[in-house]
Design an enzyme around this catalytic site. Structure first.
Site, PDB file in Angstrom:
ATOM      1  N   ARG A  58       0.845  -1.205   0.000  1.00  0.00           N
ATOM      2  CA  ARG A  58       0.000   0.000   0.000  1.00  0.00           C
ATOM      3  C   ARG A  58       0.883   1.259   0.000  1.00  0.00           C
ATOM      4  O   ARG A  58       0.553   2.245  -0.651  1.00  0.00           O
ATOM      5  CB  ARG A  58      -0.908   0.037   1.223  1.00  0.00           C
ATOM      6  N   ASP A  91      -3.968   7.251   4.008  1.00  0.00           N
ATOM      7  CA  ASP A  91      -2.960   7.898   3.170  1.00  0.00           C
ATOM      8  C   ASP A  91      -2.650   9.300   3.689  1.00  0.00           C
ATOM      9  O   ASP A  91      -3.313   9.808   4.591  1.00  0.00           O
ATOM     10  CB  ASP A  91      -3.407   7.936   1.700  1.00  0.00           C
ATOM     11  N   HIS A 106      -8.328   6.156  11.332  1.00  0.00           N
ATOM     12  CA  HIS A 106      -7.938   4.758  11.170  1.00  0.00           C
ATOM     13  C   HIS A 106      -6.433   4.556  11.061  1.00  0.00           C
ATOM     14  O   HIS A 106      -5.980   3.507  10.605  1.00  0.00           O
ATOM     15  CB  HIS A 106      -8.646   4.160   9.953  1.00  0.00           C
ATOM     16  N   GLY A 174     -17.185  10.963  -0.207  1.00  0.00           N
ATOM     17  CA  GLY A 174     -16.626   9.697  -0.660  1.00  0.00           C
ATOM     18  C   GLY A 174     -16.650   8.575   0.346  1.00  0.00           C
ATOM     19  O   GLY A 174     -15.675   7.825   0.453  1.00  0.00           O
ATOM     20  N   THR A 175     -17.741   8.448   1.076  1.00  0.00           N
ATOM     21  CA  THR A 175     -17.852   7.347   2.022  1.00  0.00           C
ATOM     22  C   THR A 175     -19.237   6.740   1.953  1.00  0.00           C
ATOM     23  O   THR A 175     -20.218   7.425   1.657  1.00  0.00           O
ATOM     24  CB  THR A 175     -17.536   7.800   3.460  1.00  0.00           C
TER      25      THR A 175
END
Length: 232
Positions: A58, A91, A106, A174-175
């Site tokens: 990742r 990210d 997270h 965007g969730t």
């Protein structure tokens, strides 16, 4: 004059336009990896080498990605609003875009964390992206990805709730609104505070009052939102 507080909750959709694979897409990461194998506390205990490898991969993907126009649009909004970003993403694209107030729910992909002291973290850089079960921190502790696995509490949730409770405007980008506890943040928005929800496949918001749904991808949706919020 004090700027209105704009709180933004972002999910995988905002980073998808940067080429970061999401888990839930048809060709997403969960199609290639059983989620509980690589993203759970039990999975890490069973096979730490596999979990380290998964996050090494990742990171290699991340360093070749760039912030999207949607990430940059949030930075532009800081001219008009006091913008707080609460992100489910691990990210660092919000940071690289230049946003100034970011809370990661997270964890953070570009950091590693002690398996002994959860408060001890170290940053990783482009020349040292890989970790392994034998990796040790500068303090000698064995290290793990700085990720909140399934089956683990979300340490920053209380901080996130406190931020949401201050919002003059609340935005979700965007969730799917199904990943808890992050999805519960919308419940802490004070009555009367306008809520905007940007997603090309929005979840059902009928249970909430005052939600303006913008059924677009993050970049287009951010342009629509900016036009709605910023009046000449």
């Amino acid at each position: 004059m004090k700027k209105p507080i704009l709180v933004v909750s972002t999910g995988a959709g905002i980073s998808a336009e940067s080429g970061i694979k999401t888990f839930r897409d048809a060709d997403g990461l969960w199609e290639n990896y059983p989620v509980m194998q690589v993203c759970s506390a039990d999975g890490f205990r069973r096979d730490p080498a596999l979990v380290h490898k998964f996050y090494n991969d990742r990171r290699r993907q991340l360093v070749n990605a760039s912030p999207s126009a949607a990430h940059k649009a949030l930075v532009d909004l800081e001219r008009h609003f006091d913008v707080y970003i609460i992100t489910q993403n691990v990210d660092d694209l919000h940071e690289r875009a230049g946003s100034s107030k970011i809370l990661h729910l997270h964890g953070e992909l570009m950091k590693m964390r002690s398996t002994i002291d959860p408060n001890y973290t170290e940053p990783l850089d482009i020349d040292h992206l890989e970790t392994a079960p034998e990796t040790r921190g500068r303090n000698g502790h064995p290290m793990r990805p700085h990720i909140v696995f399934f089956q683990e509490p979300v340490p920053n949730m209380e901080k996130a709730i406190n931020i949401v409770e201050k919002a003059d405007i609340f935005v979700v980008i965007g969730t799917s609104l199904v990943v808890y506890p992050a999805a519960a943040l919308i419940n802490y928005v004070h009555p009367g505070v306008p809520i905007y929800y940007i997603d090309p496949n929005p979840a059902d918001t009928s249970a909430f009052h005052g939600v303006t749904v913008i059924p677009q991808k993050a970049t287009a949706g951010m342009q629509t939102l900016a036009n709605m919020l910023i009046k000449d």
